[in-house]
Scaffold this motif. Structure first.
Motif, mmCIF file in Angstrom:
data_model
loop_
_atom_site.group_PDB
_atom_site.id
_atom_site.type_symbol
_atom_site.label_atom_id
_atom_site.label_comp_id
_atom_site.label_asym_id
_atom_site.label_seq_id
_atom_site.Cartn_x
_atom_site.Cartn_y
_atom_site.Cartn_z
ATOM 1 N N GLU A 1 0.827 -1.208 0.000
ATOM 2 C CA GLU A 1 0.000 0.000 0.000
ATOM 3 C C GLU A 1 0.864 1.261 0.000
ATOM 4 N N ASP A 2 2.038 1.204 0.624
ATOM 5 C CA ASP A 2 2.935 2.371 0.624
ATOM 6 C C ASP A 2 3.416 2.739 -0.780
ATOM 7 N N ASP A 3 3.349 1.786 -1.698
ATOM 8 C CA ASP A 3 3.787 2.032 -3.077
ATOM 9 C C ASP A 3 2.706 2.695 -3.936
ATOM 10 N N LEU A 4 1.470 2.732 -3.441
ATOM 11 C CA LEU A 4 0.351 3.203 -4.273
ATOM 12 C C LEU A 4 0.525 4.605 -4.845
ATOM 13 N N PRO A 5 0.998 5.602 -4.104
ATOM 14 C CA PRO A 5 1.157 6.926 -4.736
ATOM 15 C C PRO A 5 2.039 6.868 -5.985
ATOM 16 N N ALA A 6 3.138 6.142 -5.911
ATOM 17 C CA ALA A 6 4.034 6.049 -7.072
ATOM 18 C C ALA A 6 3.406 5.232 -8.189
ATOM 19 N N ILE A 7 2.723 4.138 -7.839
ATOM 20 C CA ILE A 7 2.079 3.300 -8.861
ATOM 21 C C ILE A 7 1.020 4.098 -9.605
ATOM 22 N N VAL A 8 0.148 4.755 -8.871
ATOM 23 C CA VAL A 8 -0.944 5.493 -9.508
ATOM 24 C C VAL A 8 -0.403 6.666 -10.321
ATOM 25 N N ALA A 9 0.647 7.300 -9.843
ATOM 26 C CA ALA A 9 1.259 8.386 -10.622
ATOM 27 C C ALA A 9 1.757 7.862 -11.961
ATOM 28 N N MET A 10 2.353 6.657 -11.973
ATOM 29 C CA MET A 10 2.824 6.083 -13.242
ATOM 30 C C MET A 10 1.650 5.686 -14.132
ATOM 31 N N LEU A 11 0.580 5.158 -13.541
ATOM 32 C CA LEU A 11 -0.599 4.803 -14.335
ATOM 33 C C LEU A 11 -1.209 6.034 -15.005
ATOM 34 N N ALA A 12 -1.123 7.171 -14.332
ATOM 35 C CA ALA A 12 -1.717 8.403 -14.850
ATOM 36 C C ALA A 12 -0.794 9.183 -15.780
ATOM 37 N N ASP A 13 0.460 8.757 -15.903
ATOM 38 C CA ASP A 13 1.465 9.538 -16.621
ATOM 39 C C ASP A 13 1.538 9.229 -18.113
ATOM 40 N N ASP A 14 0.418 9.268 -18.774
ATOM 41 C CA ASP A 14 0.377 9.211 -20.234
ATOM 42 C C ASP A 14 -0.995 9.690 -20.680
ATOM 43 N N PRO A 15 -1.176 9.958 -21.967
ATOM 44 C CA PRO A 15 -2.457 10.518 -22.412
ATOM 45 C C PRO A 15 -3.664 9.638 -22.065
ATOM 46 N N LEU A 16 -3.528 8.322 -22.146
ATOM 47 C CA LEU A 16 -4.653 7.444 -21.809
ATOM 48 C C LEU A 16 -4.907 7.429 -20.311
#
Length: 153
Positions: A14-29
């Motif tokens: 769960e501590d990794d979630l901010p970084a994971i979600v930031a990467m998921l959001a880091d493209d046009p899609l």
């Protein structure tokens, strides 16, 4: 899991979630479908995934920084003489790490894990707009063999 002096691949927490979600959001899609400001639904999803032995959500960590993520799902089936297959999803590499070989390491990890779980097939999907990703997967031996369909619910 997989470690080198400079990089470790390990289960996500769960501590990794901010970084994971930031990467998921880091493209046009991803920018149109992810919500980095509210991690609540992601925490609930990660909890479900961690509790399911057929799901592997991993992160790549360099130093103390999460620089990549990937989900591997193991699926039992009847087709192909009862074959087990794996599905690679949500492959993301931090913008600073693209071109470093991390994507290749991730996919190799997923293939090795699939073998350990006696899978006979590894599959993935990639949005039609991600032409660079298509070339990447083809270089790793994947073939564009199917047409995918989605139904938004």
């Amino acid at each position: 899991m997989t470690d080198t002096p400079e990089l470790a691949i390990r289960p996500a927490t769960e501590d990794d979630l901010p970084a994971i979600v930031a990467m998921l959001a880091d493209d046009p899609l991803g920018a149109t479908r992810e919500s980095p400001d509210d991690l609540t639904p992601y925490a609930a999803a990660l909890k479900r995934l961690v509790e399911d032995p057929h799901q592997h959500v991993v992160v790549a960590v360099r130093g103390d920084r999460v620089v990549g993520t990937l989900q591997l799902t193991i699926v039992s089936g009847l087709s192909r003489k009862g074959a087990t297959r794996s599905i690679i999803e949500g492959v993301r590499v931090h913008a600073d790490e693209r071109g470093s070989g991390l994507g290749t390491r991730f996919v190799e990890w997923a293939i090795d894990q699939s073998r350990r779980e006696n899978c006979q097939l590894v599959q993935l999907t990639s949005d039609v707009t991600r032409t660079d990703a298509h070339r990447f997967y083809e270089r790793l031996g994947f073939t564009a063999s199917h047409v995918g369909f989605k139904l938004q619910l």
